[in-house]
Design a protein around this motif. Structure first.
Motif: not given
Length: 265
Positions: A175-176, A244-245, A148-149, A167-171
Motif C-alpha cells: 500500500k502507499p 522504494f524511497s 499489504f502494509d 523487488l518490483k512485485e513487493f512494491r
C-alpha cells in the motif's frame, strides 16, 4: 535452413552459487535445496550463527514496526519466524495504544516442504485465524496491487532467479506508505573480518550441513550464494530503482548480515 534455439538456450543465465544456470534451472535447484534441509532448517540457522540470527531478526522487525490491524506478507518466509514476530509486536503495540484491531500475516514460500515444516510448529496455535501459509513464487505474487502494509524477506532474496522482478512485485503489492524490510547476508565492513568470515563459512558451514542435516552440497550452495549477493550500496540502488524511497541500510555483526529498509511512497 536455420536451426531454432531451444528455450533453455535462449533463457537468461543467472548464478546458482558459483555456477551459471538458466533461471528455470535455478528455481528448480533452489526448491531442491530447501526441500532437502527443511526439517533441520531452524536448527542449522542456530548452529551456523550461534543463535545471533534471532537478534538480527528481532532488530529487523523492530525497524518494520508492526501495528495493530496491519496486513503483513513474509516472502520466502520458510518456517514463519518473522510472521509470528510481526503478530507479536503488533499486539504489543495495540495494547500500548488501547487498540483492539488484530494484525494478520501470510507466510509465502515457493517451497512446500519449508511451509509444512513451519505449519507443524506448536507455537502457531496462538495465531489461529491470523496466520496463513501460501505456496507461491515471490516473483509472481498472487495478490492484487496495494494489498499489504508491510513486506519482509529474511535470507531469501539471494535465492530468487530474478531479484529485481521480486523487488518490483513487493512494491506492487504494498500500500502507499507501506514498508519493505529485506534482511540478507551481506559483505563485511572490514576486509580483515571478511577474510576471517570466509575461512569460517567455507570450512565450517558445509561440514555442519553434512553432520546435522546430512546435506553438504546444499550448505556449500548457501555459502557460495552469499558471496554472489551484491554489496550493501549496490542492493540499496536496486531497491531505489524498483520504486522504494528513503532506503536505509543497517549492518549487523560487522556486515555479516544487513537490513535494507524502504518505503512505498
Amino acid at each position: 535452413m536455420v536451426a531454432r534455439m531451444s528455450d533453455a538456450e535462449t533463457e537468461r543465465k543467472v548464478s546458482f552459487g558459483f555456477e551459471e544456470v538458466t533461471e528455470s534451472e535455478k528455481v528448480a535447484r533452489v526448491k531442491g535445496v530447501f526441500r532437502s534441509v527443511a526439517s533441520r532448517y531452524d536448527l542449522m540457522n542456530d548452529l551456523m550463527s550461534a543463535g545471533v540470527h534471532r537478534l538480527w531478526k528481532h532488530d529487523a522487525m523492530n525497524k518494520v514496526n508492526p501495528q495493530p490491524g496491519e496486513r503483513h506478507l513474509d516472502v520466502a518466509g520458510g518456517t514463519g519466524e518473522l510472521a509470528r514476530a510481526f503478530l507479536e509486536l503488533a499486539d504489543k503495540a495495540g495494547k500500548r495504544r488501547g487498540i483492539d484491531a488484530k494484525a494478520t500475516a501470510i507466510v509465502c514460500d515457493i517451497n512446500d516442504a519449508m511451509l509444512e515444516a513451519g505449519k507443524a510448529r506448536a507455537d502457531n496455535a496462538k495465531w489461529d485465524g491470523r496466520l496463513d501459509w501460501v505456496c507461491a513464487d515471490g516473483q509472481n505474487l498472487p495478490y492484487p496491487d496495494r494489498s499489504f502494509d508491510a513486506v519482509t524477506v529474511s535470507f531469501g532474496i539471494r535465492n530468487f532467479a530474478d531479484r529485481i522482478a521480486g523487488l518490483k512485485e513487493f512494491r506492487r503489492v504494498l500500500k502507499p506508505g507501506g514498508r519493505l524490510g529485506v534482511l540478507e547476508f551481506s559483505h563485511m565492513t572490514a576486509p580483515a573480518l571478511q577474510a576471517a568470515y570466509d575461512t569460517y563459512s567455507y570450512n565450517v558451514i558445509p561440514r555442519l550441513g553434512s553432520l546435522v542435516a546430512g546435506d553438504r552440497e546444499s550448505y556449500q550452495y548457501l555459502v557460495e550464494s552469499i558471496r554472489q549477493f551484491p554489496d550493501q550500496e549496490t542492493f540499496r540502488t536496486e531497491m531505489e530503482n524498483a520504486g522504494f524511497s528513503r532506503v536505509s541500510v543497517t549492518n549487523f555483526s560487522g556486515g555479516i548480515a544487513a537490513l535494507h529498509f524502504g518505503w512505498a511512497v
